[in-house]
Each structure stands twice: as structure tokens, then as C-alpha cells.
Design an enzyme around this catalytic site. Structure first.
Site, short mmCIF file in Angstrom:
data_model
loop_
_atom_site.label_atom_id
_atom_site.label_comp_id
_atom_site.label_asym_id
_atom_site.label_seq_id
_atom_site.Cartn_x
_atom_site.Cartn_y
_atom_site.Cartn_z
N ARG A 19 41.82 31.38 26.28
CA ARG A 19 41.70 30.09 26.98
C ARG A 19 40.92 29.08 26.14
NH1 ARG A 19 39.19 30.00 32.98
NH2 ARG A 19 37.23 29.80 31.80
N ARG A 36 30.01 35.35 31.40
CA ARG A 36 31.13 35.49 32.34
C ARG A 36 31.60 36.93 32.43
NH1 ARG A 36 33.41 30.18 33.51
NH2 ARG A 36 31.67 28.88 32.89
N GLY A 79 38.25 33.82 34.70
CA GLY A 79 39.35 34.26 33.83
C GLY A 79 40.38 35.13 34.54
N ALA A 80 40.15 35.41 35.83
CA ALA A 80 41.08 36.28 36.58
C ALA A 80 42.41 35.58 36.89
CB ALA A 80 40.43 36.76 37.88
N GLY A 81 42.37 34.26 36.92
CA GLY A 81 43.61 33.50 37.17
C GLY A 81 43.59 32.67 38.45
N LYS A 82 42.39 32.40 38.99
CA LYS A 82 42.28 31.64 40.24
C LYS A 82 42.87 30.24 40.10
CE LYS A 82 37.82 32.08 40.19
NZ LYS A 82 37.67 32.90 38.95
N SER A 83 42.43 29.52 39.06
CA SER A 83 42.92 28.13 38.89
C SER A 83 44.42 28.10 38.66
CB SER A 83 42.26 27.44 37.70
OG SER A 83 40.92 27.71 37.67
N THR A 84 44.92 29.06 37.88
CA THR A 84 46.36 29.10 37.58
C THR A 84 47.15 29.27 38.88
OG1 THR A 84 45.82 30.15 35.48
CG2 THR A 84 48.12 30.26 36.19
N ARG A 100 35.96 20.33 30.83
CA ARG A 100 36.74 20.86 29.71
C ARG A 100 37.81 19.84 29.38
NH1 ARG A 100 37.61 26.41 33.03
NH2 ARG A 100 35.55 27.28 32.68
N1 LIG Z 1 29.59 29.10 44.92
C1 LIG Z 1 30.44 28.29 44.31
N2 LIG Z 1 31.08 28.72 43.22
C2 LIG Z 1 31.95 27.85 42.63
C3 LIG Z 1 32.20 26.55 43.12
N3 LIG Z 1 33.10 25.95 42.31
C4 LIG Z 1 33.43 26.86 41.37
N4 LIG Z 1 32.73 28.01 41.54
C5 LIG Z 1 32.80 29.25 40.78
O1 LIG Z 1 32.08 29.09 39.58
C6 LIG Z 1 32.60 29.97 38.59
C7 LIG Z 1 32.80 29.22 37.30
O2 LIG Z 1 33.77 28.23 37.44
P1 LIG Z 1 34.28 27.43 36.15
O3 LIG Z 1 33.13 26.95 35.36
O4 LIG Z 1 35.27 26.42 36.62
O5 LIG Z 1 34.96 28.56 35.26
P2 LIG Z 1 36.28 29.42 35.43
O6 LIG Z 1 36.25 30.09 36.77
O7 LIG Z 1 36.21 30.37 34.29
O8 LIG Z 1 37.44 28.47 35.29
C8 LIG Z 1 33.90 30.54 39.19
O9 LIG Z 1 33.62 31.83 39.66
C9 LIG Z 1 34.20 29.63 40.34
O10 LIG Z 1 34.89 30.30 41.39
C10 LIG Z 1 31.48 26.15 44.29
O11 LIG Z 1 31.62 25.04 44.80
N5 LIG Z 1 30.63 27.04 44.82
N1 LIG Z 2 49.06 36.84 34.77
C1 LIG Z 2 48.64 36.25 33.66
N2 LIG Z 2 49.08 36.66 32.45
C2 LIG Z 2 48.62 36.08 31.32
N3 LIG Z 2 47.75 35.06 31.26
C3 LIG Z 2 47.27 34.61 32.43
C4 LIG Z 2 47.68 35.16 33.69
N4 LIG Z 2 47.05 34.51 34.68
C5 LIG Z 2 46.27 33.58 34.08
N5 LIG Z 2 46.40 33.63 32.74
C6 LIG Z 2 45.68 32.82 31.72
O1 LIG Z 2 44.36 33.35 31.70
C7 LIG Z 2 43.39 32.32 31.55
C8 LIG Z 2 42.42 32.38 32.72
O2 LIG Z 2 43.07 31.93 33.89
P1 LIG Z 2 42.39 30.87 34.87
O3 LIG Z 2 43.40 30.49 35.89
O4 LIG Z 2 41.77 29.78 34.08
O5 LIG Z 2 41.25 31.80 35.54
P2 LIG Z 2 40.05 31.44 36.52
O6 LIG Z 2 40.36 30.15 37.20
O7 LIG Z 2 40.00 32.59 37.47
O8 LIG Z 2 38.84 31.38 35.64
C9 LIG Z 2 44.16 31.01 31.45
O9 LIG Z 2 44.30 30.64 30.08
C10 LIG Z 2 45.52 31.34 32.08
O10 LIG Z 2 46.56 30.57 31.53
#
Ligand SMILES: Nc1nc2c(ncn2[C@@H]2O[C@H](COP(=O)(O)OP(=O)(O)O)[C@@H](O)[C@H]2O)c(=O)[nH]1
Ligand SMILES: Nc1ncnc2c1ncn2[C@@H]1O[C@H](COP(=O)(O)OP(=O)(O)O)[C@@H](O)[C@H]1O
Length: 211
Positions: free
Chosen positions: A149, A160, A26-31, A56
Site C-alpha cells: 500500500r 500497525r 490493512g485488513a481491507g476495511k476501506s476497500t 495520505r
Molecule cells: N476509535 C476509532 N478508531 C478509528 C476512527 N477512525 C479510524 N479509526 C481506526 O484507526 C485505525 C487507523 O486508521 P488509518 O490511519 O486510516 O489507517 P488504516 O486503517 O491502515 O487505513 C484503523 O483501525 C481505523 O479503524 C475513529 O473515529 N475512532
Molecule cells: N482481498 C484482497 N486481496 C489483495 N489486496 C487487497 C485485498 N483487500 C484489500 N487489499 C489491498 O490491501 C491494502 C489494505 O487495504 P485497506 O482497504 O486499505 O485496509 P484497511 O482499511 O483495513 O487498513 C490496500 O492496498 C488494498 O488495495
């Protein structure tokens, strides 16, 4: 002198340095990584992990993750096909050798989105990435973003958030990460990550423009 020349020569031969993006769910890595992939076509490539969690809505098999069963994943791990693997919030996740190699073969900067267990495991490899962790401005903001989200059940959300608390503490460990980026305003965070990666980005752009 010679040593420096050779180490530079070999690191150039090895291609651009990968990037590890870690930090609480939820920190914003994917974004952030999606923005990088979109804005820098031909520069970044995503290491598509394997996972046993369900896709998802909107996620694509082979693009966001390779979605597999526990049996398939375990068999693949047992065959030595993974660089690292971990259990997060009750599901298995892992980086296969093939996923990283596919990005390297294209001479792109490989982005790995992995949890802390993955970070520690990657430290024992020769990948030599830049280690970045993305943090939320506060736990309450993190919770709000995760809830908004709408991807998690209450149970998964709590797992989480519990993991996030541990994660934020451990990230303070000296030397674990090269950079901590607080994702408060998204644009500010994006500018910061680009600053951190600019050297590698320019290296790849230079190579690509001359080939
Ligand atoms: N060790 C490891 N962690 C992973 C990998 N792929 C994803 N993750 C981590 O698994 C956690 C959950 O990922 P996900 O289910 O996609 O949820 P989200 O991070 O909330 O979008 C996150 O902390 C990811 O960084 C991987 O290949 N290896
Ligand atoms: N700077 C921000 N301000 C507000 N919402 C954000 C910000 N960065 C990300 N989000 C939102 O927060 C949620 C979590 O981000 P996401 O990229 O899915 O996190 P992660 O990949 O680390 O789990 C998503 O719905 C995204 O659109």
C-alpha cells in the site's frame, strides 16, 4: 406480544442500524466500505472520523477524515462533541456526534470504520450497530498488503502489525463481533459482507423507493 410490537416500531422509527467495520490496519476495511458506498448509492453513508494523522496522497479532508490538530481535537472532545475517541499508533481518532447524525439525517446505513477501543466505546451507546470485523488470511499477507500500500513508514508499519496481533486475539472474545469476515479473495469477502447486511440494505431500498 405488545413489547415485541413496540420494540419493532421504535427500531423502525430509529432508522436503519449502523454498521461497525473493525479489524487490523490493512485488513481491507476501506476497500470494502468504498465498494459498498459506490455500489449502493443512497443506501450507505460513511461516518467521517476526525484524526490527527496526516492525509495520505489522494485522501480528501471532509471525505476520508476531518484532519485536525491535537489541540483542535482535544478541545472538541472536551466540549463533548465526540461519541468516542482513541489513540491508535500515536495518532488521535474519533467519531463525532455530528458525523453520525449527518448520515442518520439522510436515513442511510451509517458505516463506522473504527478500532477496537472504538468498538468497546460504541457498545456503551444506544447506536445498536451490526459489529463486523475484517481479518486478513494471515499475518504475512497482512504485512505484504500494508507494505504494498506504501502509505506507512517502517515505524508506523511495525506499530500497525503489533496492534494487528493484539486485535486478532481480542476479536475472538465471544460476543464482541457479530461476524468475522476473512478477506482472502476480495470478491468473496465482498459477497459475504453484502450477505450480512442484506436485511438492512433492503429496508433502506424499500423506504427510498416509496418516498
Ligand atoms: N476509535 C476509532 N478508531 C478509528 C476512527 N477512525 C479510524 N479509526 C481506526 O484507526 C485505525 C487507523 O486508521 P488509518 O490511519 O486510516 O489507517 P488504516 O486503517 O491502515 O487505513 C484503523 O483501525 C481505523 O479503524 C475513529 O473515529 N475512532
Ligand atoms: N482481498 C484482497 N486481496 C489483495 N489486496 C487487497 C485485498 N483487500 C484489500 N487489499 C489491498 O490491501 C491494502 C489494505 O487495504 P485497506 O482497504 O486499505 O485496509 P484497511 O482499511 O483495513 O487498513 C490496500 O492496498 C488494498 O488495495
Amino acid at each position: 406480544m405488545y413489547m415485541r410490537f413496540f420494540s419493532r416500531f421504535f427500531s423502525a422509527m430509529a432508522g436503519p442500524r449502523p454498521v461497525v467495520l473493525s479489524g487490523p490496519s490493512g485488513a481491507g476495511k476501506s476497500t470494502l466500505l468504498k465498494k459498498l458506498l459506490q455500489d449502493y448509492d443512497g443506501v450507505f453513508g460513511f461516518s467521517v472520523s476526525h484524526t490527527t494523522r496526516n492525509p495520505r496522497p489522494g485522501e480528501l479532508n471532509g471525505k476520508d477524515y476531518h484532519y485536525v490538530t491535537r489541540e483542535e481535537m482535544q478541545a472538541s472532545i472536551d466540549r463533548g462533541e465526540f461519541i468516542e475517541s482513541a489513540v491508535f499508533s500515536g495518532n488521535m481518532y474519533g467519531t463525532s456526534k455530528a458525523s453520525v447524525q449527518a448520515v442518520k439525517d439522510q436515513n442511510l446505513i451509517c458505516i463506522l470504520d473504527i478500532d477496537l477501543q472504538g468498538v468497546r466505546a460504541v457498545k456503551n451507546t444506544d447506536l445498536n450497530p451490526i459489529y463486523v470485523t475484517i481479518h486478513p488470511p494471515s499475518m504475512s499477507v497482512l504485512e505484504k498488503r500494508l507494505r504494498d500500500r506504501k502509505t506507512e513508514s517502517e515505524e508506523s508499519l511495525q506499530k500497525r502489525l503489533d496492534a494487528a496481533k493484539v486485535d486478532m486475539e481480542i476479536s475472538k472474545e465471544p460476543g464482541l463481533f457479530d461476524v468475522v469476515i476473512v478477506n482472502d479473495d476480495l470478491e468473496d469477502a465482498y459477497v459475504k459482507i453484502k450477505e450480512v447486511l442484506i436485511e438492512e440494505i433492503e429496508k433502506v431500498q424499500k423506504i427510498n423507493s416509496s418516498s
